[in-house]
Design an enzyme around this catalytic site. Structure first.
Site, mmCIF file in Angstrom:
data_model
loop_
_atom_site.group_PDB
_atom_site.id
_atom_site.type_symbol
_atom_site.label_atom_id
_atom_site.label_comp_id
_atom_site.label_asym_id
_atom_site.label_seq_id
_atom_site.Cartn_x
_atom_site.Cartn_y
_atom_site.Cartn_z
ATOM 1 N N HIS A 411 -11.222 84.427 32.759
ATOM 2 C CA HIS A 411 -10.298 85.535 33.011
ATOM 3 C C HIS A 411 -9.012 85.024 33.651
ATOM 4 C CE1 HIS A 411 -12.489 89.027 31.771
ATOM 5 N NE2 HIS A 411 -13.544 88.761 32.544
ATOM 6 N N CYS A 466 -7.041 82.253 28.033
ATOM 7 C CA CYS A 466 -7.101 83.483 28.814
ATOM 8 C C CYS A 466 -5.816 84.273 28.564
ATOM 9 C CB CYS A 466 -7.294 83.196 30.307
ATOM 10 S SG CYS A 466 -6.004 82.195 31.054
#
Length: 595
Positions: A411, A466
């Site tokens: 993330h 990400c």
């Protein structure tokens, strides 16, 4: 198409330890299909086993590629595992491993073990591999013909070498100890492995003669139990006339260059042995390693593309062939949380194998560090503290000619910028597995730990998987794919080293069992990768599964360069930026913020 196989034929030869003073008792364990096979225990510093195992194969048509483990154990009051390695069934099926000295993955001790691992159907197959081991200089077809005409090893050897002196030999063990065998036939194999660390051992733990991918990790993609990463690529990714079967049986051409052989001179950018393709002896590859098995003569087509990189116009400062080559791989799935991802750990594991198999990174904890959040050892979990320590480890004591690789899949968030340096007022961050208690790692810290210590003449290649990560390393230039030109980023830092960053973000619909770098770096069918080809391929591949909003691929760099530059881990560009960094923008941003 599946090949029916009966047994795995394993022969265990000599065990050697790096420490010559080793005198404890040791034995070999083999694990296959939930069963355990054990050799005799040897002690006193002499570990010559010469034991054979015939291990039955079940579930032939099972889609998963099973793995056979080979372990070295120390026999004591409490038995201890010393080292291990393992092979996929697919690699054994395709590649002959005949008396190879294989370096095991170290647990407590460094060691090598002589191994022969092949697939057999009948006694003639066993005879073939035994004779191949005894007479390595003879051609396979010569041995096959002799095996068909004779019933025992002594008769086969007599026919092959035509020596009258073996008429009285009735036991092959006596013949192996004879003067004729030792002086005439037993020729040591040439060591073709080159290790960057300066140490030279007899062979890598993955034997150079094994043409297929040999996994050293068990990983599972979503919805399937697969450990053979080559077979996970979809048929649609290949040309319509090159099917999966043809690809799997000829994948050895990707890895047929021994370690170190891919280095070329600075001016030789037109050809490079590291970028093997299917044109290289594709019709000469064996279907399998079972000499007396029937096989269909499938027609194999050539795949070719007239695409070559233009010569590098930039001056090369360093050409690395013996300096440090290190990699840091981070894959975080955030298992068991609301933020759980799928495939990040898998990506890190497969990328690890790509570096070892294609780009000759040395498979050692001193060269490759992998942080994944399903790791039971707390020192190898991607916590904030471990990530920052790993970044320091990666670039410490760097010198001109060193090569580094950084991979992150997880993330990313945005965090308010209190320093007023960022254009939009927010820092980009990567998210450790313990972010709820320890917080994120902002882009300025990434630059401080990873980029700032690098010297001129050092190369860093990074892949960031990400969202919104194009500026996460604060590099000076961004390549505009549509306009095909470089653009200076807002208020960049001055970077001396040759740093490039690929940033992209896969969508939820992207198959987690398929690794993006695997597709671009392994299943490509051109002689040499270029940066232009890389960004085009990644962009197309990501959006192949995106039916709504197109995703972008960003190429960032510390300096401008010709986009047709060859992508490799050897050539390093000289720093072309005498000054880069606009501190006036910080003041300007602060003034605008006050208004």
């Amino acid at each position: 198409m599946s090949l029916q196989m009966d047994k795995i034929y394993v022969k265990v030869h000599e065990l050697k330890f790096v420490n010559n003073l080793e005198r404890n008792s040791h034995y070999v364990k083999i694990y296959w299909d939930d069963k355990k096979y054990k050799s005799q225990t040897k002690d006193g510093g002499c570990y010559i086993f010469n034991e054979t195992f015939l291990i039955p194969i079940t579930n032939i048509y099972d889609q998963k590629d099973q793995i056979i483990y080979v372990e070295i154990w120390e026999s004591n009051l409490l038995n201890k595992q010393c080292a291990y390695t393992f092979f996929t069934l697919n690699s054994i099926k395709i590649g002959q491993i005949i008396k190879e000295n294989i370096t095991f993955i170290e647990v407590l001790k460094k060691c090598t073990l002589g191994l022969s691992i092949n697939i057999v159907r009948n006694q003639k197959d066993i005879l073939f591999f035994n004779i191949k081991e005894l007479l390595p200089t003879f051609q396979d077809q010569e041995i096959i013909n002799a095996v068909w005409k004779n019933e025992d090893e002594a008769s086969i050897i007599k026919q092959l070498i035509n020596l009258n002196t073996i008429d009285g030999i009735t036991n092959i063990g006596n013949y192996k100890n004879s003067q004729n065998y030792n002086e005439t036939l037993q020729k040591p194999k040439e060591n073709i492995s080159i290790y960057k660390s300066g140490e030279e051992i007899e062979n890598s733990y993955i034997p150079s003669s094994t043409p297929e991918y040999v996994s050293h990790y068990i990983y599972k993609g979503a919805g399937e139990n697969s450990s053979n990463y080559i077979n996970k690529t979809k048929d649609t990714l290949f040309p319509t006339y090159l099917n999966n079967y043809a690809y799997n049986n000829n994948i050895k051409n990707v890895y047929d260059t021994p370690n170190g052989a891919h280095y070329s001179s600075n001016n030789n950018s037109g050809s490079n042995n590291a970028y093997s393709n299917f044109d290289h002896n594709i019709n000469n590859s064996p279907k399998n390693n079972v000499p007396f098995s029937n096989s269909d003569n499938d027609k194999i087509f050539h795949y070719s593309r007239n695409y070559m990189p233009s010569p590098n116009s930039e001056k090369m400062l360093y050409f690395s062939c013996g300096n440090k080559k290190k990699a840091l791989l981070i894959g975080i799935d955030y298992c068991g949380t609301q933020n759980e991802l799928k495939g990040s750990i898998n990506d890190a594991i497969i990328t690890n194998e790509l570096l070892i198999k294609k780009y000759n990174f040395y498979d050692s904890s001193m060269n490759i560090l992998k942080l994944i959040d399903n790791q039971t050892n707390p020192n190898y979990r991607p916590t904030k503290r471990n990530i920052l320590s790993a970044l320091e480890w990666l670039v410490q004591d760097n010198n001109p000619g060193d090569i580094f690789f950084f991979f992150y899949s997880g993330h990313s968030y945005k965090k308010y910028d209190y320093t007023c340096i960022e254009k939009g007022g927010y820092n980009q961050t990567i998210v450790p597995c313990d972010f709820k208690t320890e917080g994120e790692i902002i882009d300025n810290d990434l630059h401080k730990y990873l980029i700032q210590p690098l010297k001129d003449g050092v190369k860093l290649v990074s892949f960031i998987d990400c969202p919104n990560s194009e500026g996460i390393l604060n590099l000076g230039y961004k390549y505009k794919l549509k306009k095909e030109k470089w653009k200076e980023t807002y208020n960049p830092f001055h970077v001396l080293a040759d740093v490039t960053q690929f940033s992209y973000s896969k969508i939820n619909e992207f198959p987690t069992e398929i690794n993006l770098l695997e597709h671009v770096l392994i299943t490509n069918n051109i002689e040499a990768l270029t940066y232009h080809y890389m960004i085009q391929s990644i962009h197309s591949y990501i959006n192949l599964y995106n039916k709504k909003k197109k995703k972008k691929i960003f190429l960032m760099s510390s300096q401008k360069f010709n986009i047709d530059r060859k992508f490799d881990f050897n050539h390093i560009l000289k720093n072309s930026n005498s000054e880069l960094g606009q501190q006036k923008n910080i003041i300007k941003w602060k003034k605008n913020k006050k208004k």
